[in-house]
Write an enzyme that holds these catalytic residues in place. Structure first.
Site, PDB file in Angstrom:
ATOM      1  N   CYS A  46       0.834  -1.202   0.000  1.00  0.00           N
ATOM      2  CA  CYS A  46       0.000   0.000   0.000  1.00  0.00           C
ATOM      3  C   CYS A  46       0.870   1.253   0.000  1.00  0.00           C
ATOM      4  CB  CYS A  46      -0.909  -0.018   1.236  1.00  0.00           C
ATOM      5  SG  CYS A  46      -1.884   1.471   1.388  1.00  0.00           S
ATOM      6  N   CYS A  82      -0.395   4.112   2.155  1.00  0.00           N
ATOM      7  CA  CYS A  82      -0.228   3.916   3.616  1.00  0.00           C
ATOM      8  C   CYS A  82       1.228   4.126   4.025  1.00  0.00           C
ATOM      9  CB  CYS A  82      -0.609   2.499   4.046  1.00  0.00           C
ATOM     10  SG  CYS A  82      -2.086   1.848   3.322  1.00  0.00           S
ATOM     11  N   ASP A  83       2.153   3.555   3.260  1.00  0.00           N
ATOM     12  CA  ASP A  83       3.551   3.483   3.705  1.00  0.00           C
ATOM     13  C   ASP A  83       4.509   4.373   2.917  1.00  0.00           C
ATOM     14  OD1 ASP A  83       2.670   1.513   5.438  1.00  0.00           O
ATOM     15  OD2 ASP A  83       3.060  -0.097   4.007  1.00  0.00           O
TER      16      ASP A  83
END
Ligand code: NAP
Length: 312
Positions: A138, A141-142
Site C-alpha cells: 500500500c 499507507c507506507d
C-alpha cells in the site's frame, strides 16, 4: 435474530446497509477491520466515481459509513470463522443461518457476502521476511516513509501505475517493474507516468528475490526476454500485482470459480438460497467502486424478494 447479516463493510457492504435500512430490514454489518471502507481506504485518489472527481479514498469511505450510520445501520466488529446452516422449522420465520465470529454468534434469515478482495503476494524469497521492513502492499499507507529514497513498484495495472505516480512525488527515484512490454493500466495513467522524470520502467522483468539485512536493500530481477538476472538497489518495494477475492472461508459453502470468485449474477444470488454476494468477491467483469455499490443495491432488492417469498 436478523433479517440480513452483511459480512464486510467496503463499498458493496455499506451500499447494501443503506438499501437494507431504507427497506426496513433488521440488519447487521459485521466488519473485520476497525475502519470501514475496504480497499478504498488505501486509495490516494479516486477519479472515476461519478460526481466526486479526485476524491480521497479514505474520505469517500468515511462518507459511505456516515450515510449508513445516519440511517441507523448496526455494526459489529468481528472476524467470521464459520457459517452454520440450520434446519428450517415449521415457523417460516425461523432462522436458517448462524454466523459465527471470534466475538459472537448471530442468527439470520439471509446473508450477504461482501468481503471484497485483498492484495496478491509474489510468493518469492524475502517477501514475508521484509514485510514492514521495505516490502509494502500500500503506497498510500507506507509511501511517506520513503521520502528522498529509491523505491520500486511491481505490477503493470492501474494500482501499480497509480502507486508509482504517487511515490514519484517524494521519492528520489521510482522503478516500475513489469513482466511484459506493455502496461495494463488505463491510458490516462500511463501518460502521466511516462511524463515523470524520476520514474523508470523496467520492462519484461520479474522480481525473483527480495534481498536485505535488517531491511530491504536490493531486488534480484530477471529479464525474461534476455534470460538475464541482475540486482537493483532499492530501499523499498511496493507489490501491486492485483487482488485475490477474500472468499476462502466460503469456498466450500457456495459455488466459486477457479479464481475463488463467488458465482452469482447481477441479483447476487449464490448457489445457496438465502446467501447473496456483492462487490469484488463476485465473479464479474468490472471491479470498481461504482460496480460494488451497484451490487450492494441489487443484492438487497433480491434479498427483499427472498424475504417476501419466505413469508408466503
Ligand atoms: P490488475 O489490473 O489485475 O493488474 C495486476 C498487474 O500485476 C498486471 O499488470 C499483471 O501483469 C501484474 N501481475 C500479476 N501477477 C503478477 C506476478 N505474479 N508477478 C508480476 N506481475 C504480476 O490489478 P490492480 O492494478 O490491482 O487493479 C485491480 C482492479 O482495480 C482493476 O480492475 C483495476 O482496473 C481497478 N482499479 C481501478 C482504478 C481506477 O480506475 N482509478 C484504480 C485502481 C484499481 P499482466 O498485465 O502481465 O497480467
Amino acid at each position: 435474530m436478523y433479517d440480513l447479516i452483511i459480512i464486510g463493510s467496503g463499498p458493496a457492504g455499506l451500499s447494501a446497509a443503506v438499501y437494507a435500512k431504507r427497506a426496513g430490514l433488521n440488519m447487521l454489518v459485521i466488519e473485520k477491520n476497525p475502519v470501514s471502507g475496504g480497499q478504498i481506504i488505501d486509495t490516494y485518489e479516486v477519479d472515476n466515481y461519478l460526481g466526486i472527481p479526485g476524491v480521497n479514498g479514505f474520505d469517500l469511505a468515511m462518507k459511505f459509513r456516515e450515510h449508513a450510520d445516519k440511517l441507523g445501520a448496526e455494526f459489529a466488529d468481528g472476524t467470521v470463522t464459520s457459517i452454520k446452516c440450520k434446519e428450517e422449522g415449521t415457523d417460516t420465520k425461523a432462522p436458517v443461518f448462524t454466523v459465527v465470529t471470534d466475538s459472537g454468534e448471530y442468527d439470520t434469515h439471509t446473508i450477504l457476502l461482501a468481503t471484497g478482495a485483498h492484495h496478491s503476494k509474489l510468493g518469492i524469497p524475502g517477501e514475508e521476511e521484509y514485510i514492514g521492513k521495505g516490502v509494502s502492499y500500500c503506497a498510500t499507507c507506507d509511501g511517506a516513509f520513503y521520502k528522498g529514497k529509491v523505491t520500486a513498484v511491481n505490477g503493470g495495472g492501474d494500482v501499480a501505475v497509480e502507486d508509482a505516480i504517487f511515490l514519484a512525488r517524494f521519492c528520489e527515484k521510482v522503478y516500475l517493474i513489469h513482466r511484459r512490454d506493455e502496461l495494463r493500466a488505463t491510458k490516462v495513467l500511463q501518460d502521466e507516468l511516462f511524463s515523470l522524470p524520476n520514474v523508470e520502467v523496467i520492462w519484461d522483468s520479474v522480481v525473483r528475490e527480495i534481498k536485505g539485512e535488517d531491511k530491504v536493500k536490493a531486488l534480484r530481477i530477471e529479464n525474461v526476454k534476455k534470460n538475464e538476472e541482475s540486482d537493483l538497489n532499492v530501499d523499498g518495494i511496493f507489490v501491486a500485482i492485483g487482488i485475490h477475492p477474500s472468499t476462502d472461508l466460503f469456498a466450500s459453502f457456495v459455488n466459486c470459480d477457479e479464481g475463488g470468485y463467488v458465482i452469482a449474477g447481477e441479483d447476487g444470488q449464490t448457489s445457496v438460497p438465502g446467501v447473496f454476494v456483492a462487490g469484488d468477491s463476485r465473479k464479474k467483469r468490472l471491479r470498481q467502486i461504482v460496480t460494488a455499490v451497484a451490487d450492494g443495491a441489487n443484492a438487497v432488492t433480491s434479498i427483499q424478494d427472498f424475504m417476501v417469498g419466505k413469508e408466503k
